[in-house]
Structures are given as C-alpha cells and as structure tokens.
Scaffold this motif. Structure first.
Motif, PDB file in Angstrom:
ATOM      1  N   SER A 169     -17.387 -39.538  18.046  1.00  0.00           N
ATOM      2  CA  SER A 169     -17.911 -40.080  16.792  1.00  0.00           C
ATOM      3  C   SER A 169     -18.788 -39.054  16.077  1.00  0.00           C
ATOM      4  O   SER A 169     -19.456 -38.240  16.706  1.00  0.00           O
ATOM      5  CB  SER A 169     -18.724 -41.348  17.062  1.00  0.00           C
ATOM      6  N   PRO A 170     -18.815 -39.094  14.736  1.00  0.00           N
ATOM      7  CA  PRO A 170     -19.561 -38.096  13.978  1.00  0.00           C
ATOM      8  C   PRO A 170     -21.030 -38.446  13.767  1.00  0.00           C
ATOM      9  O   PRO A 170     -21.407 -39.619  13.680  1.00  0.00           O
ATOM     10  CB  PRO A 170     -18.834 -38.078  12.636  1.00  0.00           C
ATOM     11  N   LEU A 208     -31.876 -25.743  14.852  1.00  0.00           N
ATOM     12  CA  LEU A 208     -31.128 -26.985  14.664  1.00  0.00           C
ATOM     13  C   LEU A 208     -29.821 -26.946  15.450  1.00  0.00           C
ATOM     14  O   LEU A 208     -29.436 -27.930  16.100  1.00  0.00           O
ATOM     15  CB  LEU A 208     -30.864 -27.200  13.179  1.00  0.00           C
ATOM     16  N   ARG A 209     -29.136 -25.816  15.423  1.00  0.00           N
ATOM     17  CA  ARG A 209     -27.902 -25.681  16.191  1.00  0.00           C
ATOM     18  C   ARG A 209     -28.162 -25.863  17.691  1.00  0.00           C
ATOM     19  O   ARG A 209     -27.403 -26.540  18.400  1.00  0.00           O
ATOM     20  CB  ARG A 209     -27.274 -24.310  15.948  1.00  0.00           C
ATOM     21  N   ALA A 210     -29.249 -25.239  18.177  1.00  0.00           N
ATOM     22  CA  ALA A 210     -29.563 -25.327  19.605  1.00  0.00           C
ATOM     23  C   ALA A 210     -29.897 -26.762  19.996  1.00  0.00           C
ATOM     24  O   ALA A 210     -29.489 -27.235  21.067  1.00  0.00           O
ATOM     25  CB  ALA A 210     -30.730 -24.400  19.940  1.00  0.00           C
ATOM     26  N   ALA A 211     -30.648 -27.465  19.147  1.00  0.00           N
ATOM     27  CA  ALA A 211     -31.003 -28.854  19.451  1.00  0.00           C
ATOM     28  C   ALA A 211     -29.756 -29.735  19.502  1.00  0.00           C
ATOM     29  O   ALA A 211     -29.624 -30.606  20.371  1.00  0.00           O
ATOM     30  CB  ALA A 211     -31.986 -29.380  18.403  1.00  0.00           C
ATOM     31  N   GLU A 218     -21.237 -31.441  19.403  1.00  0.00           N
ATOM     32  CA  GLU A 218     -20.485 -30.254  18.996  1.00  0.00           C
ATOM     33  C   GLU A 218     -20.527 -30.113  17.474  1.00  0.00           C
ATOM     34  O   GLU A 218     -20.130 -31.035  16.741  1.00  0.00           O
ATOM     35  CB  GLU A 218     -19.037 -30.371  19.450  1.00  0.00           C
ATOM     36  N   VAL A 219     -21.012 -28.990  16.991  1.00  0.00           N
ATOM     37  CA  VAL A 219     -21.082 -28.757  15.552  1.00  0.00           C
ATOM     38  C   VAL A 219     -19.690 -28.419  15.023  1.00  0.00           C
ATOM     39  O   VAL A 219     -19.039 -27.492  15.499  1.00  0.00           O
ATOM     40  CB  VAL A 219     -22.061 -27.615  15.222  1.00  0.00           C
ATOM     41  N   VAL A 276     -22.276 -31.527  10.173  1.00  0.00           N
ATOM     42  CA  VAL A 276     -21.463 -32.570  10.800  1.00  0.00           C
ATOM     43  C   VAL A 276     -21.242 -32.163  12.252  1.00  0.00           C
ATOM     44  O   VAL A 276     -20.799 -31.051  12.529  1.00  0.00           O
ATOM     45  CB  VAL A 276     -20.109 -32.733  10.095  1.00  0.00           C
ATOM     46  N   ALA A 277     -21.593 -33.058  13.151  1.00  0.00           N
ATOM     47  CA  ALA A 277     -21.393 -32.825  14.585  1.00  0.00           C
ATOM     48  C   ALA A 277     -20.682 -34.029  15.177  1.00  0.00           C
ATOM     49  O   ALA A 277     -20.642 -35.108  14.565  1.00  0.00           O
ATOM     50  CB  ALA A 277     -22.734 -32.601  15.289  1.00  0.00           C
ATOM     51  N   ARG A 278     -20.130 -33.839  16.361  1.00  0.00           N
ATOM     52  CA  ARG A 278     -19.458 -34.947  17.050  1.00  0.00           C
ATOM     53  C   ARG A 278     -19.941 -35.029  18.487  1.00  0.00           C
ATOM     54  O   ARG A 278     -20.174 -34.009  19.127  1.00  0.00           O
ATOM     55  CB  ARG A 278     -17.939 -34.762  17.018  1.00  0.00           C
TER      56      ARG A 278
END
Length: 280
Positions: A169-170, A208-211, A218-219, A276-278
């Motif tokens: 889910s996103p 933010l990517r690391a968090a 998954e980004v 957007v990440a899932r």
C-alpha cells in the motif's frame, strides 16, 4: 518515477463550497486561507490559480497517488482542520481515518464533516502519529501533508504508519525540506520559521529517505517540487496581512511570523518534498 507529480494520475473532481467558513479570521483554522494550511501547487509561472485553488491542487495530486476508490480505507496523518480528508473522501468515495494532536483542530474538523454530510465516511480522532490507535495492516493507503516537519522522531512515526498499511500500500508524504545545510542569516531565518511552526527541524532529503527505509517503506518516487510551491509563502503573508492577534493568543507567534514567510520562501536551500513510498 516521473519528473512532475502533475503529469500522471487524474485529480479528483472539485468539491462544492466549503461548509464551514464562519470562523473568525485569525483562528488556528486558517479561515483567511479557506481552511487549507499547507502549500499550494502551481504548474508553472503562467498558472493563474488562486491560493485556495493551488492548495486544493496539492491535495488532488496526493489523492492521485493513493489509488483512492470506493471501498478503500485511507489514513490521514496530521489532518489539520480536515479539508484535505473531506475533499478526498467526497471526490473518491473512500473511507478516511484522520488524526491530529490538536484537540482544537479535531473539533473544527468534525464540525466540517457534519456540515458536509461526510461524518459517516471521515473519522477524525485525537491521536499521536507515533502511537496510532489502529490495527496492523488495516489501511489501503495513507498520506501525511506537512506533518513530518512537526514530529521529532520521524522514523518512529513512519514505522507506525507502515505498521497500519497493508503490504504494497502507498504512503504519500509532502513536506518542507532543506535541500542543503544553512548558515548565518539563512540559518536564523530557518530557526525562526521552525519556532513559529512548532517544528523541531526541517528534514533534509537524505534524512527523510533514511527514515522511510528504516520504517520498512520502499521509496518509489522522491521529488523536490519547491519551485512549484514557492508562490505560497508570499500568498500566505498576503492572506494573513490583516490578522492582528492579541499578545496572549496561543498562535500569536505563528500569525506574527507570517509577514516573514516570503523571506523564508526565497531561500534557495528551501525545497519541498513530494514522496511516494510503499510498504514492503
């Protein structure tokens, strides 16, 4: 990945008139900006949208990434006084659970939902993003519009959000960010902005990517759309120009600071994340 969040995904249709516009100007509700206290999105220099239309445009871009449809259940983390949640629910037919740590916002949001006839589809609750009152894997998607900037432990909040999402889910996150470290006068402007907005700090892209990664997300899309939202800062300053809060108003610092927003918005280090990440 796309280079522009406006390129793909049709936006939901516009809602009817805002059902709750009789609040005094100057309340935390943000009546001066029609209840949307987040940035606006303009497609380019010739885009003539008003601030109200541009803030709704950002909400629509978020909704487009959520694959919102009737029967789906979505989570709004940091709902404010409810306009984005109500707009998305009305346009797409989804069920929304929306949370805030402001009891005042929840009262206003519930009043908006009742006036809009959406109280049966949008559930506004007082809750902490780091301790969500929802079961594991109970949502088909989630969004957080400018809420991460207010949370000291972003990894904890993102981990909680991920816990409540069904696999695949996103999660859509939009937020002010620092493209690079600031020093001197720019650093002082950022500090004053954080203080006015009750933010411990503004995230940098790597943080933010690391968090997100540590939270098990998954980004799939990470954009800096700062140039599309920069017009907001002057527009907000203009919208709140006539607001004169009393010195004992709990939101005095926020309203007083709005006059300085254009200076903040002009900093080249200030961007805006559209992510957007899932859930893995």
């Amino acid at each position: 990945m796309t280079d522009d969040p406006s390129v793909q995904h049709p936006a939901p249709s516009a809602p009817g008139p805002d059902p709750h516009r009789d609040e005094p100007a100057g309340t935390v509700d943000g009546a001066a900006v029609d209840g949307n206290i987040h940035v606006g999105y303009w497609d380019g220099p010739t885009d003539e949208r008003t601030l109200d239309q541009a803030t709704d445009r950002l909400t629509d871009l978020v909704a487009g990434r959520l694959a919102a449809a009737p029967g789906r259940r979505l989570l709004d983390v940091g709902c404010g006084t409810g306009r984005p949640a109500l707009r998305i629910a009305r346009a797409t037919g989804v069920q929304v659970a929306a949370i805030s740590v402001s009891a005042e916002d929840i009262v206003l949001a519930r009043a908006r939902a009742e006036a809009a006839g959406l109280a049966d589809r949008v559930d506004f609750r007082y809750a902490d993003a780091c301790a969500l009152p929802f079961e594991d894997a109970s949502f088909d998607g989630a969004w957080a519009i400018e809420s991460m900037m207010h949370i000291p432990d972003r990894t904890a909040a993102l981990t909680e959000i991920a816990r409540t999402l069904r696999p695949g889910s996103p999660l859509v996150v939009t937020d002010v960010l620092l493209r690079s470290p600031v020093t001197g006068e720019a650093a002082e402007t950022v500090r004053r902005t954080c203080r006015a907005f009750r933010s411990p700090s503004l995230p940098e892209p790597a943080e933010l990517r690391a968090a997100l990664d540590r939270a098990g997300l998954e980004v799939v899309e990470f954009q800096d759309v700062g140039d599309h939202v920069r017009r907001t800062y002057q527009a907000f300053a203009d919208a709140f120009a006539e607001v004169a809060p009393a010195a004992d108003d709990p939101h005095y610092e926020f309203f007083a600071f709005t006059r300085s927003l254009p200076r903040f918005g002009e900093l080249p280090q200030v961007g805006y994340a559209f992510v957007v990440a899932r859930r893995r």
